[in-house]
Write an enzyme that holds these catalytic residues in place. Structure first.
Site, mmCIF file in Angstrom:
data_model
loop_
_atom_site.group_PDB
_atom_site.id
_atom_site.type_symbol
_atom_site.label_atom_id
_atom_site.label_comp_id
_atom_site.label_asym_id
_atom_site.label_seq_id
_atom_site.Cartn_x
_atom_site.Cartn_y
_atom_site.Cartn_z
ATOM 1 N N GLY A 42 -1.016 -5.842 2.364
ATOM 2 C CA GLY A 42 -1.964 -4.894 2.918
ATOM 3 C C GLY A 42 -1.865 -3.540 2.258
ATOM 4 O O GLY A 42 -1.586 -3.422 1.064
ATOM 5 N N HIS A 43 -2.067 -2.494 3.066
ATOM 6 C CA HIS A 43 -2.168 -1.131 2.548
ATOM 7 C C HIS A 43 -0.857 -0.654 1.921
ATOM 8 O O HIS A 43 -0.828 -0.194 0.781
ATOM 9 C CB HIS A 43 -2.577 -0.210 3.705
ATOM 10 N N PHE A 44 0.237 -0.756 2.669
ATOM 11 C CA PHE A 44 1.541 -0.331 2.167
ATOM 12 C C PHE A 44 2.290 -1.542 1.617
ATOM 13 O O PHE A 44 3.267 -2.018 2.194
ATOM 14 C CB PHE A 44 2.336 0.360 3.272
#
Length: 323
Positions: free
Chosen positions: A298-300
Site C-alpha cells: 500500500g501507501h507506506f
C-alpha cells in the site's frame, strides 16, 4: 534481474548483525560499528527554524537524501537507513511542521511546497551535500523534484516510491482536495479535516498491505501524536491546499526527467488509493530506462515490503552510483 536481486540480498545479509548458518555456528566477534551503522540524530537552524534530521554513514560517501511523506517524518526511514549506511551517507530530514522539527505558527511561516523546498535545499548546503540521490515518496516527490529543478546537476539518481509527477496519479481520493484548490472557502477547508484523524492515519498504514501483521502500530500512534499538536491542523490544511501548486510544475518535472535522464528506480505499492499504480507507469514515458517494480503493498510500502525493497534499492545504488 534475478542475478541483481540475489547479489543485493547477499549484500543486505552481509551487513546484518544476525547473519549465521542454520546450525547457529558461533561467529567471530564483529565490532558493533561494522555490524550496525550508527545513526545520529541532529538538527540545524534554517532561517531561525530548527530542522531535525537523521544521518548515518561515511562522511565522504555518496549522499542518499530521504524525503518523507504525509503525515509522517524521517521516522518512516528508520529501518531502511541502517541497510544503506555502511556504504552511503544517508540524510533524512523532517520538514517544518513534522517529526522533531519546529512547527512555527502557520501565520508566521509559509507552509508551502516552495518554502519546504527552500528549507531542504538550505539544509543540504549546510551539511555539505553538494550531490545526492533522492528517495522521494508522497509529499517528498514534489519537494524533491522542485529541488531538482533548482539544482539539476546535483541529482545523481532517483528512487520513487508512491510519489506523483503525473495527472494520472491524482485519482478519486483527491477530489475533495481539488475542490478546495478550486474554491478556498472555510467549508471546503474544514471538509479536509477528516484526513488528519487517527482513523485516516491508521488507514494509510494498513489499507492494501499484503501482510498487516508486519505493520507496527507505533507508526500511527507516533504520527497521530504529532498531528494532534496544537496548531498542527492548520499547518496540514495549508499544505493540502498548496499541493495544487505542484500540478502546474508537472511538465517541468517531466522535462527534467527527459533532459537529465537520472538513473531511476521505481518501487510502488500497487494497492495505494492515495497515489495509485496509475501514477507509476507514466514515468516510463519520460524515463524509458527506469527500473520499475510494482509491489503488492500500500501507501507506506517500506513497512511491509522492506525485505523486498531494500535489496532492490541497494542493488540499484551499487550499480548506478558506486560503479
Amino acid at each position: 534481474m534475478k542475478t541483481h536481486l540475489v547479489t543485493a540480498m547477499a549484500a543486505i545479509i552481509a551487513i546484518s548483525p544476525v547473519a549465521a548458518d542454520a546450525a547457529c555456528t558461533p561467529l567471530k566477534p564483529v565490532s558493533a560499528a561494522k555490524a550496525v551503522p550508527v545513526i545520529h540524530y541532529k538538527s540545524a537552524k534554517i532561517d531561525g527554524v530548527k530542522v531535525f534530521y537523521r544521518e548515518a554513514g561515511p562522511k565522504d560517501a555518496p549522499v542518499i537524501l530521504l524525503l518523507h511523506g504525509f503525515p509522517t517524518s524521517s521516522h518512516m526511514y528508520r529501518n531502511l537507513i541502517p541497510l544503506l549506511a555502511d556504504r552511503y551517507r544517508v540524510i533524512a530530514p523532517d520538514y517544518p511542521g513534522y517529526g522533531q522539527s519546529d512547527a512555527p505558527d502557520h501565520e508566521k511561516f509559509a507552509y508551502t511546497f516552495a518554502n519546504l523546498t527552500v528549507v531542504v535545499d538550505k539544509l543540504t548546503e549546510q551539511v555539505g551535500a553538494t550531490r545526492y540521490s533522492m528517495y522521494v515518496m508522497d509529499y517528498g516527490a514534489p519537494i524533491g523534484y522542485r529541488l531538482a529543478l533548482k539544482h539539476p546537476e546535483r541529482v545523481d539518481s532517483l528512487i520513487v516510491q508512491n510519489g506523483n509527477a503525473y495527472t494520472e496519479g491524482l485519482a478519486a481520493f483527491w477530489d475533495p482536495i481539488k475542490a478546495y484548490w478550486a474554491e478556498r472557502t472555510p467549508e471546503r477547508r474544514e471538509a479536509l479535516a477528516g484526513l488528519l484523524t487517527l482513523e485516516t492515519t491508521k488507514f494509510q498504514y494498513t489499507d492494501g498491505m499484503g501482510d498487516i501483521a508486519r505493520i507496527s502500530p507505533d507508526n500511527w500512534v507516533h504520527d497521530q501524536a504529532l498531528l494532534d499538536r496544537p496548531g498542527n491542523k492548520d499547518i496540514q490544511l495549508d499544505l493540502l491546499g498548496d499541493y495544487g501548486s505542484n500540478v502546474p510544475l508537472y511538465p517541468q518535472f517531466q522535462a527534467f526527467f527527459r533532459e537529465r535522464k537520472p538513473p531511476t528506480l521505481i518501487v510502488w505499492g500497487k494497492n495505494d488509493v492515495i497515489f495509485p499504480e496509475a501514477g507509476a507507469h507514466p514515468y516510463l514515458r519520460d524515463l524509458p530506462d527506469a527500473e520499475m517494480h510494482i509491489l503488492d503493498s500500500g501507501h507506506f510500502a517500506l513497512e511491509d515490503r522492506l525485505d523486498v525493497m531494500a535489496p532492490l534499492i541497494r542493488d540499484f545504488l551499487d550499480r548506478k552510483i558506486c560503479k
